[in-house]
Scaffold this active site. Structure first.
Site, PDB file in Angstrom:
ATOM      1  N   GLU A 128      17.725 -13.292  51.087  1.00  0.00           N
ATOM      2  CA  GLU A 128      17.068 -12.088  50.561  1.00  0.00           C
ATOM      3  C   GLU A 128      16.544 -10.987  51.671  1.00  0.00           C
ATOM      4  O   GLU A 128      15.424 -11.031  52.179  1.00  0.00           O
ATOM      5  CB  GLU A 128      15.689 -12.431  49.764  1.00  0.00           C
ATOM      6  CG  GLU A 128      15.219 -11.297  48.988  1.00  0.00           C
ATOM      7  CD  GLU A 128      13.818 -11.296  48.349  1.00  0.00           C
ATOM      8  OE1 GLU A 128      13.179 -12.485  48.671  1.00  0.00           O
ATOM      9  OE2 GLU A 128      13.323 -10.448  47.682  1.00  0.00           O
ATOM     10  N   GLY A 175       9.353  -2.978  43.295  1.00  0.00           N
ATOM     11  CA  GLY A 175       8.288  -2.008  43.051  1.00  0.00           C
ATOM     12  C   GLY A 175       8.711  -0.777  42.177  1.00  0.00           C
ATOM     13  O   GLY A 175       8.258   0.080  41.841  1.00  0.00           O
ATOM     14  N   LYS A 208      20.358 -12.324  47.367  1.00  0.00           N
ATOM     15  CA  LYS A 208      19.331 -11.297  46.557  1.00  0.00           C
ATOM     16  C   LYS A 208      18.853 -10.135  47.486  1.00  0.00           C
ATOM     17  O   LYS A 208      18.477 -10.110  48.377  1.00  0.00           O
ATOM     18  CB  LYS A 208      17.982 -12.338  46.494  1.00  0.00           C
ATOM     19  CG  LYS A 208      16.696 -11.603  46.013  1.00  0.00           C
ATOM     20  CD  LYS A 208      15.552 -12.568  45.477  1.00  0.00           C
ATOM     21  CE  LYS A 208      14.402 -11.765  44.957  1.00  0.00           C
ATOM     22  NZ  LYS A 208      13.489 -12.614  44.099  1.00  0.00           N
ATOM     23  N   ARG A 234       7.697  -8.600  39.816  1.00  0.00           N
ATOM     24  CA  ARG A 234       6.919  -7.659  39.387  1.00  0.00           C
ATOM     25  C   ARG A 234       7.564  -7.292  38.011  1.00  0.00           C
ATOM     26  O   ARG A 234       6.664  -6.928  37.053  1.00  0.00           O
ATOM     27  CB  ARG A 234       6.466  -6.743  40.224  1.00  0.00           C
ATOM     28  CG  ARG A 234       5.562  -7.001  41.474  1.00  0.00           C
ATOM     29  CD  ARG A 234       5.618  -5.726  42.484  1.00  0.00           C
ATOM     30  NE  ARG A 234       6.424  -6.332  43.390  1.00  0.00           N
ATOM     31  CZ  ARG A 234       7.141  -5.292  44.415  1.00  0.00           C
ATOM     32  NH1 ARG A 234       6.202  -4.394  44.607  1.00  0.00           N
ATOM     33  NH2 ARG A 234       7.731  -5.494  45.292  1.00  0.00           N
ATOM     34  N   SER A 263      13.415  -6.642  42.073  1.00  0.00           N
ATOM     35  CA  SER A 263      12.742  -5.480  41.551  1.00  0.00           C
ATOM     36  C   SER A 263      11.946  -4.383  42.496  1.00  0.00           C
ATOM     37  O   SER A 263      12.264  -3.041  42.365  1.00  0.00           O
ATOM     38  CB  SER A 263      11.836  -5.499  40.172  1.00  0.00           C
ATOM     39  OG  SER A 263      10.795  -6.094  40.543  1.00  0.00           O
TER      40      SER A 263
HETATM   41  P1  13P Z   1       9.872  -8.247  42.904  1.00  0.00           P
HETATM   42  O1  13P Z   1      10.894  -8.214  42.059  1.00  0.00           O
HETATM   43  O2  13P Z   1       8.648  -8.080  42.598  1.00  0.00           O
HETATM   44  O3  13P Z   1      10.309  -7.369  44.250  1.00  0.00           O
HETATM   45  O4  13P Z   1       9.803  -9.761  43.613  1.00  0.00           O
HETATM   46  C1  13P Z   1      10.896 -10.418  43.911  1.00  0.00           C
HETATM   47  C2  13P Z   1      10.841 -11.281  44.907  1.00  0.00           C
HETATM   48  O5  13P Z   1      11.041 -12.346  45.033  1.00  0.00           O
HETATM   49  C3  13P Z   1      10.438 -10.667  46.405  1.00  0.00           C
HETATM   50  O6  13P Z   1      10.539 -11.558  47.421  1.00  0.00           O
END
Ligand code: 13P
Length: 320
Positions: free
Chosen positions: A165, A251, A207, A281, A249
Site C-alpha cells: 500500500e 480522507g 492497495k 474511513r 478512501s
Molecule cells: P482509509 O480508507 O481510511 O484511507 O483507510 C484505508 C487504510 O487501510 C489506510 O492504510
C-alpha cells in the site's frame, strides 16, 4: 495462496480496513468525545463484525495487532471472511525531514508466524508519500518502497498474500496532474523493485490512492475526471500480472469514495486487473458516529453500516 487472492477479489465484495493503530483509533474516538481503551476498541469492532450479512459485501477484514490478539478474527472466520493483518510498524521521520518512512521489518518474520497461527491469510504494509513542491525525493522513495518490497518477499515466503500500500496523501494544495505524476512514479518504482527482488506479482494485491486534487487545492474533481486520471496512471504503471487493485478512501467523504469507485469500475474498459475497495474511513465514518460509544446505538450503527456496505458493493460492480 491463489485461492486467497481469488476469495479477496470475489465479485461485489471488498475489504474492510479495520486496522487503525492505537494512535489512529485514539484520534478517531477523540473526535467523538470518546477515550480509546482496548476494551472500548473491542466493543466497537464487535459492532462492525457482528453486522448481519457482513459477508455478503466483505471478503476480508484487515485487523490491527491488538484486535487479532483479542480473538476477534474468529467472528470473521465463522462468517467465511478472511483475516488480514496490518504488519507495518507505523512511520518515523526520514533524515530529519517531513518525509516519513515506514518501519516494522525488525522481528517481522516471527510476527508473521504468529499471525498465521491466529488465522491470518493476508497482510498489509502501508507506505506514506507526501506531495509538496520538493517531496517526494528519489532517495526517500527508494527507502520506503525498499522496505515494502522486503516485506512482500517475506510474506510470500510464509505463504500469505501481501497487500502493498503506497498511499500518496490527499493533504496539500497540489493539482490532479501532480498527484498523477507522483502516483505513477511511485508505482513504477515499486514494481521495478518488486520484480528485482523476485516477488511473484500474481500473488500481490496493490492497495493505492485514486488520483485526486489535494484537499487544500479548493478543487473537487468530478467522478468521471477522477476515473479518467486514475485509470490513465494505473494503465501506465501497474503490470498486468497484478490480479487486483483495491483503493483506499484516504480522507474522501464516504459518498466521494463510493461514487469515484463506481465510475472507475464503469470506465475501466479492458484494464487487466480486478478493481475493488479496501476502505477504512469511508466504510466506518457514519457507523462509528452513530454508535458513539453507546451499546443502545448498536443496531442503528449496524443499519447505517449496512447501507454504506450495500452501495459501496454496488459501486465495486460499477452498478450505482
Ligand atoms: P482509509 O480508507 O481510511 O484511507 O483507510 C484505508 C487504510 O487501510 C489506510 O492504510
Amino acid at each position: 495462496m491463489q485461492e486467497t487472492v481469488q476469495k479477496i477479489l470475489t465479485s461485489n465484495r471488498g475489504i474492510l480496513a479495520a486496522d487503525e493503530s492505537t494512535n489512529t483509533i485514539t484520534k478517531r474516538f477523540l473526535s467523538l468525545g470518546l477515550t480509546s481503551t482496548p476494551e472500548l476498541n473491542k466493543k466497537y469492532r464487535e459492532v462492525l463484525f457482528s453486522t448481519p450479512d457482513l459477508e455478503k459485501y466483505i471478503s476480508g477484514v484487515i485487523l490491527f495487532d491488538e484486535t487479532i490478539r483479542q480473538g476477534l478474527g474468529q467472528m470473521l472466520n465463522q462468517k467465511g471472511i478472511l483475516i488480514g493483518i496490518k504488519v507495518d510498524g507505523g512511520l518515523e521521520n526520514f533524515n530529519n525531514t517531513e518525509e516519513q518512512v515506514t518501519k516494522g521489518l525488525d522481528g517481522l518474520s516471527i510476527r508473521l508466524d504468529e499471525y498465521k497461527k491466529m488465522g491470518a491469510t493476508f497482510t498489509k504494509w502501508r507506505g506514506v508519500i507526501k506531495i509538496s513542491d520538493i517531496f517526494p525525493t528519489d532517495q526517500f522513495l527508494d527507502e520506503t518502497l525498499g522496505g515494502m518490497v522486503k516485506y512482500a518477499k517475506l510474506v510470500q515466503e510464509k505463504e500469505m498474500i501481501p497487500i502493498v500500500e503506497p498511499e500518496i496523501l490527499l493533504d496539500g494544495n497540489h493539482t490532479t496532474t501532480r498527484c498523477g505524476e507522483i502516483t505513477g512514479k511511485t508505482l513504477k518504482r515499486l514494481f521495478e523493485l518488486l520484480l528485482k527482488e523476485g516477488v511473484d506479482l500474481t500473488k500481490v494485491i496493490l492497495k493505492t490512492n485514486m488520483v485526486l486534487p489535494g484537499k487544500d487545492s479548493g478543487v473537487t474533481a468530478a467522478p468521471l475526471e477522477v476515473a479518467g486520471a486514475t485509470l490513465r496512471i494505473l494503465n501506465l504503471s501497474v503490470p498486468k500480472e497484478i490480479p487486483g487493485i483495491v483503493f483506499l478512501s484516504g480522507g474522501q467523504t464516504p459518498d466521494q469514495a463510493t461514487n469515484n469507485l463506481n465510475e472507475i469500475v464503469k470506465t475501466k474498459g479492458d484494464s487487466p486487473w480486478d478493481i475493488s475497495f479496501s476502505y477504512g474511513r469511508a466504510l466506518q465514518e457514519e457507523a462509528m458516529k452513530t454508535w458513539g460509544g453507546k451499546d443502545e446505538n448498536k443496531l442503528n450503527a449496524q443499519e447505517v453500516f449496512t447501507k454504506r456496505l450495500q452501495i459501496v458493493s454496488k459501486a465495486r460492480m460499477g452498478e450505482l
